[in-house]
Design an enzyme around this catalytic site. Sequence first.
Site, PDB file in Angstrom:
ATOM      1  N   ASP A   1     -88.269 103.150  26.818  1.00 36.75           N
ATOM      2  CA  ASP A   1     -89.614 103.312  27.393  1.00 36.75           C
ATOM      3  C   ASP A   1     -90.378 104.206  26.420  1.00 36.75           C
ATOM      4  O   ASP A   1     -89.984 105.363  26.202  1.00 36.75           O
ATOM      5  CB  ASP A   1     -89.501 103.958  28.775  1.00 36.75           C
TER       6      ASP A   1
ATOM      7  N   LYS B   1    -106.729 101.208  21.156  1.00 38.43           N
ATOM      8  CA  LYS B   1    -106.341 100.365  20.011  1.00 38.43           C
ATOM      9  C   LYS B   1    -107.086 100.794  18.740  1.00 38.43           C
ATOM     10  O   LYS B   1    -106.537 100.672  17.633  1.00 38.43           O
ATOM     11  CB  LYS B   1    -106.588  98.888  20.339  1.00 38.43           C
TER      12      LYS B   1
ATOM     13  N   TYR C   1    -108.536 100.841  27.117  1.00 35.97           N
ATOM     14  CA  TYR C   1    -107.755  99.956  26.243  1.00 35.97           C
ATOM     15  C   TYR C   1    -108.341  99.867  24.835  1.00 35.97           C
ATOM     16  O   TYR C   1    -107.640 100.070  23.844  1.00 35.97           O
ATOM     17  CB  TYR C   1    -107.681  98.561  26.870  1.00 35.97           C
TER      18      TYR C   1
ATOM     19  N   THR D   1    -100.598  85.618  27.857  1.00 33.37           N
ATOM     20  CA  THR D   1     -99.497  86.479  28.333  1.00 33.37           C
ATOM     21  C   THR D   1     -99.883  87.102  29.680  1.00 33.37           C
ATOM     22  O   THR D   1    -101.031  86.985  30.124  1.00 33.37           O
ATOM     23  CB  THR D   1     -99.201  87.645  27.350  1.00 33.37           C
TER      24      THR D   1
ATOM     25  N   ASN E   1     -95.017  97.231  19.461  1.00 35.68           N
ATOM     26  CA  ASN E   1     -95.728  96.175  20.195  1.00 35.68           C
ATOM     27  C   ASN E   1     -96.038  96.554  21.642  1.00 35.68           C
ATOM     28  O   ASN E   1     -97.035  96.089  22.200  1.00 35.68           O
ATOM     29  CB  ASN E   1     -94.866  94.900  20.173  1.00 35.68           C
TER      30      ASN E   1
HETATM   31  P1  NAP Z   1     -97.267  91.604  27.950  1.00 38.03           P
HETATM   32  O1  NAP Z   1     -96.740  90.221  28.069  1.00 38.03           O
HETATM   33  O2  NAP Z   1     -97.780  92.324  29.129  1.00 38.03           O
HETATM   34  O3  NAP Z   1     -96.124  92.480  27.237  1.00 38.03           O
HETATM   35  C1  NAP Z   1     -96.249  93.861  27.101  1.00 38.03           C
HETATM   36  C2  NAP Z   1     -94.864  94.427  26.838  1.00 38.03           C
HETATM   37  O4  NAP Z   1     -94.981  95.852  26.668  1.00 38.03           O
HETATM   38  C3  NAP Z   1     -93.907  94.179  28.001  1.00 38.03           C
HETATM   39  O5  NAP Z   1     -92.621  93.934  27.493  1.00 38.03           O
HETATM   40  C4  NAP Z   1     -93.943  95.518  28.729  1.00 38.03           C
HETATM   41  O6  NAP Z   1     -92.780  95.784  29.486  1.00 38.03           O
HETATM   42  C5  NAP Z   1     -94.020  96.431  27.527  1.00 38.03           C
HETATM   43  N1  NAP Z   1     -94.353  97.801  27.879  1.00 38.03           N
HETATM   44  C6  NAP Z   1     -95.428  98.277  28.548  1.00 38.03           C
HETATM   45  N2  NAP Z   1     -95.332  99.602  28.695  1.00 38.03           N
HETATM   46  C7  NAP Z   1     -94.177  99.983  28.098  1.00 38.03           C
HETATM   47  C8  NAP Z   1     -93.511 101.200  27.912  1.00 38.03           C
HETATM   48  N3  NAP Z   1     -94.008 102.357  28.404  1.00 38.03           N
HETATM   49  N4  NAP Z   1     -92.349 101.213  27.219  1.00 38.03           N
HETATM   50  C9  NAP Z   1     -91.825 100.067  26.741  1.00 38.03           C
HETATM   51  N5  NAP Z   1     -92.388  98.874  26.896  1.00 38.03           N
HETATM   52  C10 NAP Z   1     -93.546  98.829  27.577  1.00 38.03           C
HETATM   53  O7  NAP Z   1     -98.465  91.691  26.898  1.00 38.03           O
HETATM   54  P2  NAP Z   1     -98.686  91.076  25.436  1.00 38.03           P
HETATM   55  O8  NAP Z   1     -99.976  90.364  25.503  1.00 38.03           O
HETATM   56  O9  NAP Z   1     -97.471  90.374  24.947  1.00 38.03           O
HETATM   57  O10 NAP Z   1     -98.921  92.427  24.639  1.00 38.03           O
HETATM   58  C11 NAP Z   1     -98.152  92.836  23.520  1.00 38.03           C
HETATM   59  C12 NAP Z   1     -99.040  93.680  22.625  1.00 38.03           C
HETATM   60  O11 NAP Z   1    -100.081  92.869  22.101  1.00 38.03           O
HETATM   61  C13 NAP Z   1     -99.724  94.838  23.362  1.00 38.03           C
HETATM   62  O12 NAP Z   1     -99.751  95.988  22.535  1.00 38.03           O
HETATM   63  C14 NAP Z   1    -101.137  94.305  23.574  1.00 38.03           C
HETATM   64  O13 NAP Z   1    -102.096  95.332  23.731  1.00 38.03           O
HETATM   65  C15 NAP Z   1    -101.329  93.516  22.299  1.00 38.03           C
HETATM   66  N6  NAP Z   1    -102.410  92.517  22.332  1.00 38.03           N
HETATM   67  C16 NAP Z   1    -102.316  91.450  23.171  1.00 38.03           C
HETATM   68  C17 NAP Z   1    -103.353  90.509  23.156  1.00 38.03           C
HETATM   69  C18 NAP Z   1    -103.320  89.281  24.041  1.00 38.03           C
HETATM   70  O14 NAP Z   1    -104.278  88.492  24.002  1.00 38.03           O
HETATM   71  N7  NAP Z   1    -102.263  89.050  24.793  1.00 38.03           N
HETATM   72  C19 NAP Z   1    -104.460  90.679  22.325  1.00 38.03           C
HETATM   73  C20 NAP Z   1    -104.524  91.790  21.499  1.00 38.03           C
HETATM   74  C21 NAP Z   1    -103.474  92.699  21.503  1.00 38.03           C
HETATM   75  P3  NAP Z   1     -92.677  95.387  31.075  1.00 38.03           P
HETATM   76  O15 NAP Z   1     -92.280  93.940  31.122  1.00 38.03           O
HETATM   77  O16 NAP Z   1     -91.616  96.313  31.558  1.00 38.03           O
HETATM   78  O17 NAP Z   1     -94.019  95.640  31.678  1.00 38.03           O
END
Ligand code: NAP
Length: 252
Positions: A62, A179, A175, A210, A89
């Site tokens: 975590d 970033k 958010y 996601t 990530n």
């Molecule tokens: P997601 O499916 O919600 O995945 C987020 C991951 O981060 C999950 O595995 C979550 O674990 C984990 N997490 C959250 N808090 C945590 C903590 N305190 N310690 C360890 N793990 C933690 O979202 P995603 O879209 O794949 O996001 C991945 C990254 O890409 C993020 O940094 C996000 O800001 C970035 N991003 C995403 C997008 C998009 O369009 N999706 C765009 C720009 C940037 P749990 O399953 O336990 O919650």
Amino acid sequence: MNAHKKVALVTGANKGIGRATAEQLAALGMTVLVGARDARRGEQAAEELRAAGGDVHALTLDVTNPATVAESAEVIDERFSRLDILINNAGITGSGQVSPDQAHDQIPSTVDLDMVRAVFETNVFGVITVTNAMLPLLRRSSAARIVNVSSHAASMTLLSDPDGPFAGLLPSAAYTPSKSALCALTVQYANELRKDGILVNAVAPGYVDTDSNNHTGFLTPAQGAAVLIRLATLADDGPTGGFFGEDGPLPW
Ligand code: NAP
């Protein structure tokens, strides 16, 4: 342990972009450590990726809990003696994280400061915690790479343009600035670690389907992961202290 097989850690890799990244790194023949704050979810993802042929192991990590981060570093030290790739990530969007009443309210003038703190705790301070714990292991690699997962929304150049492509985004005090701070942090780590040959870059995966956006994104997690893989596998003369999307450099 195979001394030539790269060892990569992806935080928040039990689902979404992190999981797709773990899968692609494993397909490149690396040993991949799936960081997950929930042990069961992490083990399940690792099992599935192993079933597909990957050398993948779960780590309970975590990013907001320094004890779990330190334990993860100890496990990596004992089992692999070094780390070649760190992908920061794990991230949260924040809306609704503290109180359901606050859902989607990141408007600066009315934002819940506790929610802002929670978002920075994960998206910024968590990255410092993990990076600093892993640096001794990364320094033992001959070609260490750190990839910080940011967002197009982090770009102050793009967001400050009232006629730009992001003009329609709602203002955010949580958010989006978290970033931008991550991008700023990326430059500082890159400057510190340049002399050690450790390349540190920020990436924007694009708008990916996601849980974090209730599956409104139009890219698949595998497509979003592509830019993470590119920066994680840079040659020694690759860039450091940069910000990249799939189509190339992005403005800060
Ligand atoms: P997601 O499916 O919600 O995945 C987020 C991951 O981060 C999950 O595995 C979550 O674990 C984990 N997490 C959250 N808090 C945590 C903590 N305190 N310690 C360890 N793990 C933690 O979202 P995603 O879209 O794949 O996001 C991945 C990254 O890409 C993020 O940094 C996000 O800001 C970035 N991003 C995403 C997008 C998009 O369009 N999706 C765009 C720009 C940037 P749990 O399953 O336990 O919650």
